[in-house]
Design a protein around this motif. Structure first.
Motif, PDB file in Angstrom:
ATOM      1  N   UNK A 160       0.825  -1.206   0.000  1.00 22.50           N
ATOM      2  CA  UNK A 160       0.000   0.000   0.000  1.00 22.50           C
ATOM      3  C   UNK A 160       0.860   1.256   0.000  1.00 22.50           C
ATOM      4  N   UNK A 161       1.929   1.253   0.785  1.00 22.81           N
ATOM      5  CA  UNK A 161       2.773   2.441   0.897  1.00 22.81           C
ATOM      6  C   UNK A 161       3.451   2.769  -0.426  1.00 22.81           C
ATOM      7  N   UNK A 162       3.904   1.743  -1.146  1.00 24.62           N
ATOM      8  CA  UNK A 162       4.546   1.976  -2.440  1.00 24.62           C
ATOM      9  C   UNK A 162       3.556   2.565  -3.442  1.00 24.62           C
ATOM     10  N   UNK A 163       2.345   2.001  -3.489  1.00 29.33           N
ATOM     11  CA  UNK A 163       1.335   2.506  -4.423  1.00 29.33           C
ATOM     12  C   UNK A 163       0.935   3.934  -4.057  1.00 29.33           C
ATOM     13  N   UNK A 176       2.670   6.210  -2.435  1.00 33.63           N
ATOM     14  CA  UNK A 176       3.756   7.152  -2.730  1.00 33.63           C
ATOM     15  C   UNK A 176       3.822   7.458  -4.222  1.00 33.63           C
ATOM     16  N   UNK A 177       3.655   6.435  -5.047  1.00 33.51           N
ATOM     17  CA  UNK A 177       3.682   6.660  -6.496  1.00 33.51           C
ATOM     18  C   UNK A 177       2.551   7.584  -6.933  1.00 33.51           C
ATOM     19  N   UNK A 178       1.354   7.326  -6.459  1.00 29.63           N
ATOM     20  CA  UNK A 178       0.210   8.139  -6.876  1.00 29.63           C
ATOM     21  C   UNK A 178       0.364   9.581  -6.418  1.00 29.63           C
ATOM     22  N   UNK A 179       0.908   9.774  -5.246  1.00 32.00           N
ATOM     23  CA  UNK A 179       1.156  11.142  -4.772  1.00 32.00           C
ATOM     24  C   UNK A 179       2.196  11.843  -5.634  1.00 32.00           C
ATOM     25  N   UNK A 180       3.155  11.070  -6.165  1.00 33.80           N
ATOM     26  CA  UNK A 180       4.217  11.664  -6.983  1.00 33.80           C
ATOM     27  C   UNK A 180       3.687  12.202  -8.305  1.00 33.80           C
ATOM     28  N   UNK A 181       2.514  11.740  -8.732  1.00 26.03           N
ATOM     29  CA  UNK A 181       1.937  12.228  -9.987  1.00 26.03           C
ATOM     30  C   UNK A 181       1.462  13.665  -9.867  1.00 26.03           C
ATOM     31  N   UNK A 182       1.223  14.103  -8.648  1.00 27.24           N
ATOM     32  CA  UNK A 182       0.851  15.501  -8.377  1.00 27.24           C
ATOM     33  C   UNK A 182      -0.313  15.937  -9.271  1.00 27.24           C
ATOM     34  N   UNK A 183      -1.361  15.139  -9.242  1.00 26.89           N
ATOM     35  CA  UNK A 183      -2.543  15.439 -10.054  1.00 26.89           C
ATOM     36  C   UNK A 183      -3.794  15.210  -9.217  1.00 26.89           C
ATOM     37  N   UNK A 184      -4.863  15.875  -9.578  1.00 20.66           N
ATOM     38  CA  UNK A 184      -6.163  15.623  -8.968  1.00 20.66           C
ATOM     39  C   UNK A 184      -6.858  14.508  -9.742  1.00 20.66           C
ATOM     40  N   UNK A 185      -7.348  13.523  -9.026  1.00 22.51           N
ATOM     41  CA  UNK A 185      -8.048  12.411  -9.657  1.00 22.51           C
ATOM     42  C   UNK A 185      -9.548  12.687  -9.678  1.00 22.51           C
ATOM     43  N   UNK A 186     -10.153  12.385 -10.812  1.00 24.64           N
ATOM     44  CA  UNK A 186     -11.600  12.565 -10.949  1.00 24.64           C
ATOM     45  C   UNK A 186     -12.369  11.332 -10.514  1.00 24.64           C
ATOM     46  N   UNK A 187     -11.735  10.150 -10.649  1.00 25.43           N
ATOM     47  CA  UNK A 187     -12.447   8.902 -10.395  1.00 25.43           C
ATOM     48  C   UNK A 187     -11.440   7.808 -10.076  1.00 25.43           C
ATOM     49  N   UNK A 188     -11.820   6.910  -9.175  1.00 23.52           N
ATOM     50  CA  UNK A 188     -11.005   5.747  -8.830  1.00 23.52           C
ATOM     51  C   UNK A 188     -11.915   4.531  -8.709  1.00 23.52           C
TER      52      UNK A 188
END
Length: 307
Positions: free
Chosen positions: A153-156, A158-170
């Motif tokens: 979970x921590x690796x995923x 950290x990666x998603x935070x590194x994208x520095x984007x707002x997500x519309x949907x998950x």
């Protein structure tokens, strides 16, 4: 029916010896390296592959697992960004292969409209051992909060935070299986020093909305899309699914952030956790994969309809 697990003592949470006993009983049952990784690598012609981390489990099973995300190539800041995750619980097969099938068959249709990020297999050791937990007996799908401890979970996160984007949907792809009652929930209760009380396993597909930020119209769009592929789970005699009250046909709610669920990993206002039932006599493994794809497409079509 209550089930006493074979490891531990009722009333006493597990310590290191019990966790070591549990880990010693786990073995490799299928191959991430032959069943999943080649499917990811084959997408390199159409998408950008990002190796965002690795799981060093050499001491556990003699393997180090690469962690991959798949991104659409025509990434543009003005397009909404959507996330699809699979294999948070590695044993939930159609979550992994549904994410891959979406990439293989449907993602290119939506990439002109969205920036797409897919993490097909967050827990590859769990995939190989057909397991809910990681080798430390930690559930990755309870580890996306601030105090999360599962490295998967921590690796995923950290990666998603590194994208520095707002997500519309998950959309987070999961399964509910008979083994939830026979193995995984009894093991969790034993780890906590408790006795498991089984719930009825729903026969069919359902979704889990976020009780803290509900999006009922999204859930309905997903259910309507999946109903074209496989049957939707009906409530039990108490009007519930897995112990939770029905919010609308085929939909229950969980507090995703409070529970540290994968569905809380982004700031997306639209979130859904899918649940298929691969042990149903009325569904094949292929239907389960198709249902996961239909769920993602139904969600994206709903987002497009918002304009």
């Amino acid at each position: 029916m209550d089930k006493i697990y074979h490891i531990g003592t009722v009333g006493q949470p597990w310590g290191a010896p019990e966790k070591a006993q549990w880990l010693a009983e786990q073995d490799i049952k299928r191959s991430f390296f032959s069943e999943v990784l080649p499917e990811i690598e084959a997408l390199a012609d159409q998408f950008t592959l990002v190796k965002y981390g690795k799981l060093d489990y050499e001491a556990v099973c003699g393997k180090t697992y690469p962690l991959y995300a798949v991104k659409s190539r025509d990434w543009q800041s003005f397009k909404p960004t959507i996330l699809v995750t699979g294999g948070v619980h590695g044993y939930e097969t159609s979550g992994v292969h549904g994410a891959l099938r979406f990439l293989q068959t449907k993602a290119s249709h939506y990439s002109p409209h969205f920036n797409i990020v897919v993490i097909p297999c967050i827990s590859p050791w769990g995939y190989e051992t057909i397991n809910r937990w990681n080798p430390d007996a930690i559930d990755p799908n309870r580890s996306f909060g601030q105090d999360g401890k599962a490295i998967e979970a921590l690796e995923a996160k950290q990666y998603l935070q590194s994208l520095d984007t707002d997500f519309a949907l998950h959309i987070d792809l999961h399964e509910t299986t008979d083994s939830d009652n026979s193995e995984f929930r009894p093991a969790k209760a034993a780890q906590d020093g408790k006795v498991n009380h089984n719930w009825n396993i729903p026969d069919g597909y359902y979704t889990v909305d976020d009780s803290e930020h509900p999006s009922p119209a999204l859930q309905k769009a997903i259910i309507d899309a999946v109903a074209q592929v496989t049957h939707i789970a009906e409530a039990d005699e108490n009007g519930r699914l897995i112990g939770e009250p029905i919010q609308q046909p085929g939909v229950i709610n969980y507090a995703k952030a409070s529970l540290g669920l994968c569905g809380s990993v982004t700031n997306a206002p639209l979130v859904s956790t899918t649940e298929v039932y691969p042990d149903s006599p009325s569904a094949t493994p292929e239907q389960c994969i198709q249902a996961q794809v239909a769920a993602v497409c139904g969600a994206l079509d709903y987002l497009l309809s918002l304009g």
